[in-house]
Design a protein around this motif. Structure first.
Motif, PDB file in Angstrom:
ATOM      1  N   LEU A  68      48.435  38.214  26.002  1.00 21.89           N
ATOM      2  CA  LEU A  68      48.966  39.577  26.052  1.00 21.89           C
ATOM      3  C   LEU A  68      48.465  40.317  27.286  1.00 21.89           C
ATOM      4  CD1 LEU A  68      48.597  40.565  22.281  1.00 21.89           C
ATOM      5  CD2 LEU A  68      50.688  39.906  23.480  1.00 21.89           C
ATOM      6  N   PHE A  69      47.174  40.224  27.543  1.00 20.30           N
ATOM      7  CA  PHE A  69      46.626  40.880  28.730  1.00 20.30           C
ATOM      8  C   PHE A  69      47.234  40.293  30.007  1.00 20.30           C
ATOM      9  CE2 PHE A  69      42.715  42.402  26.329  1.00 20.30           C
ATOM     10  CZ  PHE A  69      42.964  43.752  26.565  1.00 20.30           C
ATOM     11  N   ILE A  84      37.731  37.165  30.391  1.00 19.77           N
ATOM     12  CA  ILE A  84      38.267  37.723  31.633  1.00 19.77           C
ATOM     13  C   ILE A  84      38.710  36.623  32.592  1.00 19.77           C
ATOM     14  CG2 ILE A  84      37.680  39.036  33.705  1.00 19.77           C
ATOM     15  CD1 ILE A  84      35.946  40.836  31.967  1.00 19.77           C
ATOM     16  N   THR A  85      37.868  35.618  32.769  1.00 18.42           N
ATOM     17  CA  THR A  85      38.206  34.527  33.686  1.00 18.42           C
ATOM     18  C   THR A  85      39.457  33.793  33.230  1.00 18.42           C
ATOM     19  OG1 THR A  85      35.881  34.228  34.290  1.00 18.42           O
ATOM     20  CG2 THR A  85      37.378  32.403  34.754  1.00 18.42           C
ATOM     21  N   GLU A  86      39.593  33.612  31.925  1.00 17.93           N
ATOM     22  CA  GLU A  86      40.779  32.933  31.389  1.00 17.93           C
ATOM     23  C   GLU A  86      42.052  33.696  31.743  1.00 17.93           C
ATOM     24  OE1 GLU A  86      42.685  31.615  27.062  1.00 17.93           O
ATOM     25  OE2 GLU A  86      40.527  32.006  27.229  1.00 17.93           O
ATOM     26  N   VAL A  87      42.017  35.006  31.584  1.00 18.48           N
ATOM     27  CA  VAL A  87      43.191  35.820  31.902  1.00 18.48           C
ATOM     28  C   VAL A  87      43.457  35.802  33.403  1.00 18.48           C
ATOM     29  CG1 VAL A  87      44.196  38.134  31.856  1.00 18.48           C
ATOM     30  CG2 VAL A  87      42.895  37.303  29.893  1.00 18.48           C
ATOM     31  N   MET A  88      42.407  35.880  34.192  1.00 14.13           N
ATOM     32  CA  MET A  88      42.581  35.832  35.644  1.00 14.13           C
ATOM     33  C   MET A  88      43.237  34.521  36.068  1.00 14.13           C
ATOM     34  SD  MET A  88      39.043  37.600  37.010  1.00 14.13           S
ATOM     35  CE  MET A  88      39.546  37.591  38.749  1.00 14.13           C
ATOM     36  N   ASP A  89      42.818  33.424  35.443  1.00 10.30           N
ATOM     37  CA  ASP A  89      43.417  32.120  35.753  1.00 10.30           C
ATOM     38  C   ASP A  89      44.895  32.093  35.363  1.00 10.30           C
ATOM     39  OD1 ASP A  89      41.030  31.183  36.757  1.00 10.30           O
ATOM     40  OD2 ASP A  89      40.477  30.079  34.943  1.00 10.30           O
ATOM     41  N   LEU A  90      45.215  32.689  34.228  1.00 12.42           N
ATOM     42  CA  LEU A  90      46.613  32.759  33.797  1.00 12.42           C
ATOM     43  C   LEU A  90      47.449  33.521  34.822  1.00 12.42           C
ATOM     44  CD1 LEU A  90      46.170  33.571  29.985  1.00 12.42           C
ATOM     45  CD2 LEU A  90      47.243  31.519  30.913  1.00 12.42           C
ATOM     46  N   ILE A  91      46.937  34.656  35.245  1.00  8.99           N
ATOM     47  CA  ILE A  91      47.664  35.478  36.216  1.00  8.99           C
ATOM     48  C   ILE A  91      47.835  34.738  37.540  1.00  8.99           C
ATOM     49  CG2 ILE A  91      47.555  37.595  37.593  1.00  8.99           C
ATOM     50  CD1 ILE A  91      46.125  38.915  35.189  1.00  8.99           C
ATOM     51  N   GLU A  92      46.766  34.118  38.009  1.00 13.49           N
ATOM     52  CA  GLU A  92      46.819  33.395  39.287  1.00 13.49           C
ATOM     53  C   GLU A  92      47.829  32.248  39.232  1.00 13.49           C
ATOM     54  OE1 GLU A  92      44.909  33.808  42.173  1.00 13.49           O
ATOM     55  OE2 GLU A  92      43.014  34.752  41.613  1.00 13.49           O
ATOM     56  N   ALA A  93      47.999  31.658  38.059  1.00 14.56           N
ATOM     57  CA  ALA A  93      48.915  30.520  37.914  1.00 14.56           C
ATOM     58  C   ALA A  93      50.369  30.907  38.158  1.00 14.56           C
ATOM     59  CB  ALA A  93      48.766  29.901  36.526  1.00 14.56           C
ATOM     60  N   THR A  94      50.690  32.196  38.040  1.00 13.02           N
ATOM     61  CA  THR A  94      52.078  32.622  38.240  1.00 13.02           C
ATOM     62  C   THR A  94      52.482  32.620  39.713  1.00 13.02           C
ATOM     63  OG1 THR A  94      51.511  34.998  38.309  1.00 13.02           O
ATOM     64  CG2 THR A  94      52.015  34.047  36.145  1.00 13.02           C
ATOM     65  N   TYR A 144      42.596  43.234  39.797  1.00 14.58           N
ATOM     66  CA  TYR A 144      42.818  44.548  39.201  1.00 14.58           C
ATOM     67  C   TYR A 144      42.571  44.495  37.695  1.00 14.58           C
ATOM     68  CZ  TYR A 144      45.098  48.854  37.734  1.00 14.58           C
ATOM     69  OH  TYR A 144      45.361  50.076  37.161  1.00 14.58           O
ATOM     70  N   PHE A 145      43.049  43.430  37.063  1.00 16.33           N
ATOM     71  CA  PHE A 145      42.782  43.256  35.635  1.00 16.33           C
ATOM     72  C   PHE A 145      41.277  43.227  35.378  1.00 16.33           C
ATOM     73  CE2 PHE A 145      41.443  40.143  32.445  1.00 16.33           C
ATOM     74  CZ  PHE A 145      41.842  40.812  31.299  1.00 16.33           C
ATOM     75  N   LYS A 146      40.557  42.442  36.169  1.00 21.11           N
ATOM     76  CA  LYS A 146      39.108  42.326  35.998  1.00 21.11           C
ATOM     77  C   LYS A 146      38.432  43.685  36.133  1.00 21.11           C
ATOM     78  CE  LYS A 146      35.027  39.982  37.877  1.00 21.11           C
ATOM     79  NZ  LYS A 146      34.535  39.031  38.919  1.00 21.11           N
ATOM     80  N   LYS A 147      38.855  44.447  37.114  1.00 17.39           N
ATOM     81  CA  LYS A 147      38.285  45.774  37.346  1.00 17.39           C
ATOM     82  C   LYS A 147      38.480  46.684  36.138  1.00 17.39           C
ATOM     83  CE  LYS A 147      39.103  49.924  40.143  1.00 17.39           C
ATOM     84  NZ  LYS A 147      39.935  50.502  41.236  1.00 17.39           N
ATOM     85  N   MET A 148      39.685  46.672  35.582  1.00 20.51           N
ATOM     86  CA  MET A 148      39.998  47.587  34.486  1.00 20.51           C
ATOM     87  C   MET A 148      39.394  47.136  33.158  1.00 20.51           C
ATOM     88  SD  MET A 148      41.557  49.845  36.189  1.00 20.51           S
ATOM     89  CE  MET A 148      42.223  50.965  34.951  1.00 20.51           C
ATOM     90  N   ILE A 149      39.402  45.833  32.903  1.00 17.94           N
ATOM     91  CA  ILE A 149      38.973  45.339  31.593  1.00 17.94           C
ATOM     92  C   ILE A 149      37.460  45.153  31.508  1.00 17.94           C
ATOM     93  CG2 ILE A 149      38.945  42.819  31.781  1.00 17.94           C
ATOM     94  CD1 ILE A 149      40.860  44.928  29.180  1.00 17.94           C
ATOM     95  N   SER A 150      36.783  45.149  32.649  1.00 21.51           N
ATOM     96  CA  SER A 150      35.330  44.950  32.650  1.00 21.51           C
ATOM     97  C   SER A 150      34.592  46.070  31.931  1.00 21.51           C
ATOM     98  CB  SER A 150      34.810  44.831  34.089  1.00 21.51           C
ATOM     99  OG  SER A 150      35.252  43.631  34.677  1.00 21.51           O
ATOM    100  N   LYS A 151      35.262  47.188  31.729  1.00 25.76           N
ATOM    101  CA  LYS A 151      34.645  48.314  31.031  1.00 25.76           C
ATOM    102  C   LYS A 151      34.823  48.213  29.520  1.00 25.76           C
ATOM    103  CE  LYS A 151      35.265  51.436  34.958  1.00 25.76           C
ATOM    104  NZ  LYS A 151      35.838  52.719  35.446  1.00 25.76           N
TER     105      LYS A 151
END
Length: 201
Positions: A64-65, A101-111, A88-95
């Motif tokens: 979802l994220f 977080i890394t899993e979502v970043m990898d998903l985004i990068e895969a696109t 940007y996701f990492k910046k916002m969700i780190s709070k």
């Protein structure tokens, strides 16, 4: 979609004000006047498609994220949109207390490359992102016109050259879709749509 975002954020933060800040920032980005395709409707479409395969997703919250943030940074003049979106996701969700977080970043990068992955969630996200390619011809044409509008700064001869390369890259993939469901649902029509656009460029 807004309520779903708040419900997701509630799982990882009690700060309702911050959740609203995150949504407002996302909405602003996806609602930019330059976004004719990579906008909130694109996200809504992906979420509708997700409903059909939700039971196959291993980490639903990460998925979802990833959908919400995968095009959060988008400019037709840069080549690192996916990486910047992940940051940007990492910046916002780190709070928040969200840990994957890394899993979502990898998903985004895969696109960026849309390559077959050993991770099924990644393959599902990639298929959701490209599901529009397998829509009915009229819907595909609407998509193609919207993409052209996003690249309005480029003259036709430059756009056609770049678009042909994109279409050929997709047609040269072993398969456009990575998962059995999307292959069965969209592959044949997607190939026809891509070939038709290529022919008309």
């Amino acid at each position: 979609m807004e309520d779903d975002f708040f419900n997701l954020m509630k799982c990882y933060t009690d700060d309702e004000s911050y959740a609203k800040t995150c949504w407002a920032a996302l909405k602003l980005k996806y609602s930019a006047a330059s976004r004719h395709y990579h906008n909130l409707e694109h996200l809504a479409y992906m979420f509708r498609c997700l409903a059909t395969v939700k039971s196959e997703v291993k980490n639903l919250d990460a998925m979802l994220f990833a959908i919400y943030y995968h095009d959060s940074i988008y400019s037709t003049t840069r080549s690192d949109n996916e990486h910047q979106s992940a940051l940007y996701f990492k910046k916002m969700i780190s709070k928040t207390s969200f840990e994957a977080i890394t899993e979502v970043m990898d998903l985004i990068e895969a696109t960026k490359e849309h390559l077959l992955s050993d991770d099924n969630d990644t393959n599902i996200l990639l298929d959701l992102d490209l599901a529009v390619l397998g829509e009915k011809p009229d819907n595909y044409l609407t998509y193609a016109k919207a993409i052209r509008k996003e690249y309005y700064i480029y003259p036709d001869f430059m756009y056609r050259k770049g678009r042909k390369k994109v279409l050929m890259n997709m047609l040269n993939l072993e398969a456009i879709y990575k998962t059995d469901f999307f292959k069965a649902q969209f592959e044949t029509t997607a190939i026809k749509n891509l070939k038709a656009e290529l022919k008309n460029l």
